[in-house]
Design an enzyme around this catalytic site. Structure first.
Site, short mmCIF file in Angstrom:
data_model
loop_
_atom_site.label_atom_id
_atom_site.label_comp_id
_atom_site.label_asym_id
_atom_site.label_seq_id
_atom_site.Cartn_x
_atom_site.Cartn_y
_atom_site.Cartn_z
N GLY A 151 0.81 -1.22 0.00
CA GLY A 151 0.00 0.00 0.00
C GLY A 151 0.84 1.26 0.00
O GLY A 151 0.55 2.22 -0.72
N CYS A 152 1.88 1.28 0.79
CA CYS A 152 2.73 2.47 0.88
C CYS A 152 3.53 2.69 -0.40
O CYS A 152 3.80 3.83 -0.79
CB CYS A 152 3.64 2.38 2.10
SG CYS A 152 2.67 2.36 3.63
N THR A 153 3.88 1.61 -1.06
CA THR A 153 4.57 1.73 -2.35
C THR A 153 3.60 2.29 -3.39
O THR A 153 3.97 3.19 -4.17
CB THR A 153 5.12 0.36 -2.80
OG1 THR A 153 6.07 -0.08 -1.82
CG2 THR A 153 5.79 0.45 -4.16
#
Length: 156
Positions: free
Chosen positions: A43-45
Site C-alpha cells: 500500500g505504501c509503495t
C-alpha cells in the site's frame, strides 16, 4: 485530524540522507505532507508511486511534496532509490510529529490492537496553516485528491 485554518505543527526531522528538514524551511510555499505506515509495503509503495506519477503536475503548481513515516532514514534511502522517488521522505522514529498531526493512532487489524500511522494527507499553505486534510485515504487516491483540490481552489 487537525482543523482547517490552524497553524500546522512545526517539525525538524531527518531526510533519507540524515539532513535535517524543518517545516519552516518551506514558508512561502505550499506543502503536501502525507503520512504513511511503512516503506516498501504494498500500500505504501502504491501511495508513493501515486505521488511520483503526479510529481510533474505538483511541480507546475510549485507545491512541495513531503512523505513521513516512523521508518529510519536508511529505510527511506532504500525506498527512494528502489522506486526513484523525486520528493522528500522524513523519518519520525519517536512519533513526535506523527502524534502532533494526529495520525499516530490505535489501529485494529484482525482483532489485534496496536499503534500505527493512519494514512493521511495535509495541505499546508504558504503561511504554515492547514488548508486541507484527508484521513484514512486509499493508497492510490490521496495524491490525486490533493492535486485536484490544489487545481480547483483559488489558493494559487
Amino acid at each position: 485530524m487537525l482543523e482547517i485554518g490552524m497553524q500546522a505543527p512545526e517539525f525538524t526531522l531527518p531526510d533519507k540522507d540524515g539532513q535535517m528538514v524543518s517545516l519552516k524551511d518551506f514558508l512561502g510555499e505550499k506543502v503536501v505532507l502525507y503520512f504513511y505506515p511503512k516503506d516498501s509495503t504494498p500500500g505504501c509503495t502504491r501511495q508513493a508511486n501515486a505521488f511520483k506519477d503526479l510529481f510533474a503536475e505538483y511541480t507546475k503548481l510549485r507545491v512541495v511534496i513531503i512523505g513521513m513515516s516512523k521508518d529510519s532514514s536508511r529505510s527511506h534511502a532504500n525506498f527512494t532509490a528502489k522506486y526513484k522517488l523525486p520528493f522528500l521522505l522524513l523519518s519520525d522514529p519517536e512519533t513526535t510529529t506523527l502524534q502532533a498531526y494526529e495520525v499516530w493512532r490505535e489501529k485494529k487489524l484482525y482483532g489485534k490492537v496496536s499503534m500505527g500511522v493512519v494514512r493521511s494527507v495535509y495541505i499546508i499553505d504558504e503561511k504554515g496553516k492547514v488548508e486541507a486534510a484527508w484521513t484514512k485515504v486509499k493508497p492510490e487516491q490521496g495524491a490525486a485528491d490533493a492535486l485536484a483540490f490544489l487545481q480547483a481552489c483559488d489558493c494559487q
